[in-house]
Design an enzyme around this catalytic site. Structure first.
Site: not given
Length: 625
Positions: A128, A197, A206, A224, A301, A305, A342
């Site tokens: 906020d 981030h 980008h 960025h 991240d 995406y 694993r």
């Protein structure tokens, strides 16, 4: 993605994100929010985790349980033997953190990818703010939205998703391995890093740091991630969040450093040391692999995406991060604690990087999306000096200099596109014309795509020289009646890889076996499958033409094919169609030499070329009348 329904496994329980680690003292460990149920040992464990272990025996001797913690006052602490005022204040401060957890309610976001996402009150305070709300107006995929109608999602929802997944992963490690002593502060800092981030992205994501800034300010190297760190500092200061963070149990500036190091790597002032990070000691090195994993690229991240972009693009997502969450654990490897998985999940990780490469091929580097972003960049360059934003101290900044002042940068979003398009300023006439061409779909045309035999170290100067050579190239079949200039060509060089250039990222991943879950092992590619890629990076060279009339395009295509021949690049896919009289002149471009196994391919190629040549001859003849 297997379906567009919300994955049921993504739902959180109300206490997710608040579980506090401790050494196992009972079969069922209690959370900080359940402190009223604590016995003496749980109370002493909390003191140790808060760095107050010296008073644990005092509390044990007085048989202090969770029920009595709310009633402890300064005078009580003095009576039981904590004589120093500073020590009493530290104990009271740590106890107040428990009331904070109890008093504040989390908020729930209904996300199309992860379902109902519950976030800590401090994360809501960050969301906020004007600096975070700015992300609502930054397209996640930039110019790709002009190609894929569903790709309308923004950085705002992506960042919320990454913050959520960061909490999911660190919480999974905490539950599976309480001996890691992951604190509530650690969990909160990892979630904040995931949430913040991408604060530093500019208009069209980008495109801004990959195309616009390198052309507008070639004298600097700017990404960025740097702006994310600057914007995070500005967000905290501008919204007076330091006292709020301390009220929620964070220790400043240590935790602020930890958050920023997760986003951008080691701070410059601390580089060069054996352990370059300041926020957390080396025994918590695994925490730096959650949000932005510099070791192998497997981080939350990407998980968000992949799922979010595939959902909005309408592309299948072959990677299932839920399985990684189930099998992730921390093991000692190469002298550090690393997040391992694993051994049976190695194929799933190759699928993850294949998904990344597939998304780049099919969407992120789509040839039409690429040229649209190139045209937007040209428009922004034309408008750069004529659009200004007020920053700190009343100073004014342009599109390209706003990155130097976060107050001005906060005002820079995708809306600048409409600001230029709808303006009536004569200074913006050229930029306005370019954007109107985009809206009306009058785009530059792709002449083709080629590759060098080996990847080249390409610079802007090299690209400009290629454009000049292209304009001067004369096909071997003779000069053409169309004159093209260097500015009529656009050369775009694209790198496709698995995230670590030519390296195989799985070589940097460590695994564990079912029989020994505490020993990290490495799995080589030849232990997995013979069908995996031999190379993990390639460079593609695309050429576009700004002139779109038929005569100019025909001439430009032949010049492009001849240029590829002269440069000893690969034959364009449609080279036999656009220049059938040229491609046979280069012996290495024979289909058989390129691996074609159809014996009739050569004759069909010649016949097709003849037909195509006849068709173009008729077209040229009709043009004369």
């Amino acid at each position: 993605m297997e379906s567009r329904k919300r994955p049921a496994m993504a739902l959180l329980t109300p206490s997710d994100g608040f579980k506090t680690p401790e050494k196992r003292v009972a079969v069922d460990r209690l959370q900080d929010s359940d402190y009223m149920r604590w016995g003496v040992e749980e109370t002493c464990g909390y003191l140790r985790r808060e760095g107050l272990g010296e008073w644990a025996e005092t509390f044990r001797a007085q048989r202090v349980t969770g029920v009595g913690l709310r009633h402890l006052k300064d005078a009580d602490l003095e009576k039981i033997g904590i004589q120093c005022l500073g020590d009493r204040l530290r104990v009271l401060h740590s106890l107040r953190k428990l009331w904070q957890i109890e008093a504040e309610q989390s908020k729930v976001f209904n996300d199309p990818i992860h379902g109902h996402v519950e976030l800590h009150p401090l994360l809501i305070k960050i969301i906020d703010t004007p600096q975070f709300q700015r992300l609502r107006n930054l397209k996640q995929l930039g110019g790709t939205y002009f190609v894929f109608p569903g790709a309308s999602h923004n950085r705002f929802e992506h960042c919320i998703g990454v913050g959520h997944l960061a909490g999911r992963l660190v919480q999974a490690l905490n539950e599976r391995q309480p001996e890691l002593l992951i604190s509530r502060r650690d969990i909160l800092c990892v979630q904040i890093a995931g949430l913040c981030h991408d604060l530093g992205h500019g208009p069209f994501s980008h495109m801004f740091d990959g195309k616009f800034i390198p052309h507008a300010r070639p004298d600097i190297t700017w990404k960025h991630e740097k702006a994310s760190l600057d914007m995070f500092d500005y967000l905290v200061e501008d919204n007076h969040l330091k006292p709020v963070m301390e009220d929620h149990g964070l220790v400043l500036p240590e935790d602020l450093d930890f958050i920023k190091e997760q986003i951008g790597g080691p701070l410059v002032s601390n580089a060069g040391r054996k352990w370059p990070y300041k926020g957390r000691p080396e025994d918590k090195s695994f925490l730096y692999e959650i949000v932005a994993n510099k070791r192998n690229g497997i981080d939350v991240d990407k998980w968000d995406y992949f799922a979010r972009d595939c959902y909005h693009l309408g592309i299948q997502n072959n990677f299932d991060y839920h399985r990684f969450l189930k099998f992730a654990r921390v093991c000692e490897a190469d002298g550090q604690k690393q997040i391992c998985v694993r051994d049976k999940e190695v194929g799933n990780l190759y699928d993850m990087f294949h998904t990344r490469n597939s998304l780049h091929r099919r969407a992120y580097q789509h040839k039409v999306g690429d040229i649209i972003e190139t045209m937007i960049t040209e428009a922004f360059l034309e408008a750069d000096k004529h659009i200004q934003f007020e920053g700190s101290g009343g100073r004014m900044f342009t599109l390209s200099t706003a990155i130097d002042d976060m107050e001005a940068y906060t005002k820079l979003t995708d809306h600048v596109f409409e600001q230029i398009l709808n303006s009536s300023s004569p200074e913006l006439a050229e930029a306005r014309k370019i954007l109107r061409n985009i809206v009306c779909r009058r785009l530059y045309k792709c002449l083709g795509q080629t590759q060098a035999e080996k990847p080249l170290d390409v610079t802007q100067e090299m690209i400009h020289s290629w454009e000049a050579v292209l304009a001067k190239t004369v096909p071997q079949t003779g000069a053409q009646d169309v004159s093209l200039q260097p500015e009529d060509f656009v050369v775009s060089v694209i790198l496709m890889d698995y995230g670590m250039k030519e390296k195989n990222p799985i070589n940097n991943v460590r695994f564990y076996c079912k029989d020994d879950p505490n020993t990290a092992i490495q799995i080589c590619k030849n232990q997995v499958s013979k069908l995996l890629p031999e190379q993990f990076a390639e460079q593609q060279i695309r050429v576009y033409c700004k002139k779109t009339d038929d005569r100019s395009l025909e001439a430009a295509k032949k010049q492009f094919v001849q240029w590829c021949m002269n440069m000893d690049f690969s034959k364009p896919r449609d080279g036999d169609i656009i220049a059938p009289e040229l491609t046979p002149l280069k012996e290495s471009w024979s289909n058989k030499k390129n691996g074609a196994d159809d014996e009739g391919g050569s004759s069909r190629q010649v016949n097709f070329a003849q037909l195509n040549g006849q068709k173009k001859a008729k077209t040229r003849l009709s043009d004369k009348f």
